[in-house]
Write an enzyme that holds these catalytic residues in place. Structure first.
Site, PDB file in Angstrom:
ATOM      1  N   GLN A 109       0.801  -1.229   0.000  1.00 39.94           N
ATOM      2  CA  GLN A 109       0.000   0.000   0.000  1.00 39.94           C
ATOM      3  C   GLN A 109       0.832   1.275   0.000  1.00 39.94           C
ATOM      4  O   GLN A 109       0.278   2.377   0.008  1.00 39.94           O
ATOM      5  CB  GLN A 109      -0.955   0.003   1.200  1.00 39.94           C
ATOM      6  CG  GLN A 109      -2.009  -1.080   1.164  1.00 39.94           C
ATOM      7  CD  GLN A 109      -3.009  -0.925   0.031  1.00 39.94           C
ATOM      8  OE1 GLN A 109      -3.110   0.125  -0.593  1.00 39.94           O
ATOM      9  NE2 GLN A 109      -3.759  -1.990  -0.243  1.00 39.94           N
ATOM     10  N   CYS A 143     -10.787 -10.065   1.817  1.00 42.37           N
ATOM     11  CA  CYS A 143     -11.519 -11.054   2.610  1.00 42.37           C
ATOM     12  C   CYS A 143     -12.571 -10.401   3.507  1.00 42.37           C
ATOM     13  O   CYS A 143     -13.322 -11.086   4.199  1.00 42.37           O
ATOM     14  CB  CYS A 143     -10.559 -11.867   3.472  1.00 42.37           C
ATOM     15  SG  CYS A 143      -9.627 -10.883   4.663  1.00 42.37           S
TER      16      CYS A 143
END
Length: 389
Positions: A187, A333
């Site tokens: 990120q 998820c």
């Protein structure tokens, strides 16, 4: 109204300049880079140029860059590779409580069951890891009766909140103790500066599709001299570190995405940060009970994670989708987690209650978002939250 995409931490729209490079590699440079003929050499030259581009971005040598299928494989390989390189003893693996599943999952789902000691260290209410906790964990496993430490891992920027971790400080601690230090840079790479030497990193993993490149490509930096055991076996590619024929078209696109990020990072970070800040300003003004998780500390420019007390994220996210705004609760998820009414481990580690965690949504801005979109999206979020109260 066109859809407003605010899930850039999950994946990004591929830049048209990148698409051209992928198509070019697929149609022209389709040789196997291990082959000795002209087409093979042409494909290998693409990989060599990519190593040059990435190494210049993170301040390392080109031969310290190894290509993987993405961030998960790169980071999995880093953790396992450091832990399993010494077969005679199982040394500890230490990581933060806010790591992505591609790091902590390796420990909890594999290494721990194979007898490796270690585990997570805590963070504060803003999601910043405690250096004192890292030092205590290191001392615990480094004393005369302890097994020693195979690896310390700390993500550079969190995928759910965008919070930037104290990488340089942790790197100094690890360097003083001669411990291999790994960081998940999925990120952060291409969004904020990375200097692996200044950060004292032994390994650093990143992914293509987070910076407007294609899926299926990533890299792992491994500093010369770092102990590492490969996960896969087969051919001779990449010195045995990651065997198998390299995905040249995806990597060619990744390298173009890296080139663009390298040239445009400073201006893009400023612009995307302004979009995020404007979005937060409108939402918090209209919904004063809303909270920004990690908002008091440094974050990557495009990420905000907001709690809307009393409003279920599993209801808010689909409503936003119907209203034209794409957002999520966190990592890939997270959707299944929300459906099971299970709180985010990251937000739990920051001290949020299950109720507040399940009322939190991540909005992540990118290259192709505009200030008009940020303002419209903020208004839609306000309306949706008010409808669900």
């Amino acid at each position: 109204m066109d859809r407003i995409y605010l899930d850039n931490n999950a994946t990004t729209q591929v830049d048209p300049r990148v698409v051209n490079k992928v198509v070019e590699a697929m149609s022209r440079d389709y040789g196997n880079p291990s082959s000795p003929h002209a087409l093979g050499r042409s494909a290998a030259a693409i990989l060599d140029s990519g190593r040059e581009i990435i190494s210049s971005m993170i301040n390392c040598e080109p031969e310290e860059i190894f290509f993987f299928s993405g961030g998960t494989e790169a980071n999995n390989s880093a953790v396992r590779g450091a832990a399993e390189c010494e077969h005679s003893v199982r040394k500890a693996v230490i990581f933060s409580a806010v790591e992505h599943p591609c790091v902590k999952g390796v420990y909890f789902k594999y290494l721990k069951s194979h007898g490796y000691p270690g585990g997570p260290v805590s963070c504060d209410a803003n999601g910043v890891v405690s250096l004192d906790s890292f030092i205590a964990a290191i001392q615990k496993h480094q004393d005369e009766s302890g097994p020693g430490i195979a690896l310390v891992s700390l993500m550079h920027a969190n995928n759910e909140t965008g919070v930037i971790q104290p990488i340089e400080e942790t790197g100094r601690i690890c360097a003083e103790q001669n411990i291999t230090f790994h960081s998940d840079g999925v990120q952060s790479f291409g969004k904020i500066p990375v200097d692996v030497k200044r950060m004292n990193l032994g390994m650093f993993g990143a992914s293509s599709h987070k910076i407007h490149g294609p899926k299926g490509a990533g890299f792992l930096y491994i500093r010369k001299g770092t102990h590492f055991s490969p996960t896969f076996f087969g051919g001779h590619q990449q010195g045995g570190v990651r065997v198998g024929t390299e995905a040249v078209p995806a990597l060619a696109g990744f390298f173009e995405a890296c080139r663009i990020a390298s040239q445009e990072m400073t201006g893009e970070a400023e612009r995307v940060g302004l979009l995020r800040n404007r979005f937060e300003e409108i939402v918090t003004d209209k919904l004063p009970e809303s909270r920004i998780n990690g908002g008091a500390v440094s974050r990557v420019p495009g990420t905000t994670n907001m709690t809307f007390p009393g409003v279920a994220a599993r209801e808010l996210i689909p409503m936003l989708d119907e209203m034209g705004v794409t957002a999520s609760a966190g990592s890939a998820c997270a959707n299944s987690r929300l459906q099971k009414n299970t709180a985010s481990p990251v937000l739990a580690a920051m001290g949020l209650s299950d109720s507040d965690s399940l009322s939190s949504v991540r909005f992540s801005f990118g290259r192709f978002n505009t200030i008009v979109e940020a303002e419209i999206a903020a208004g839609i979020v306000v309306r949706a939250v008010e409808l669900l109260k």
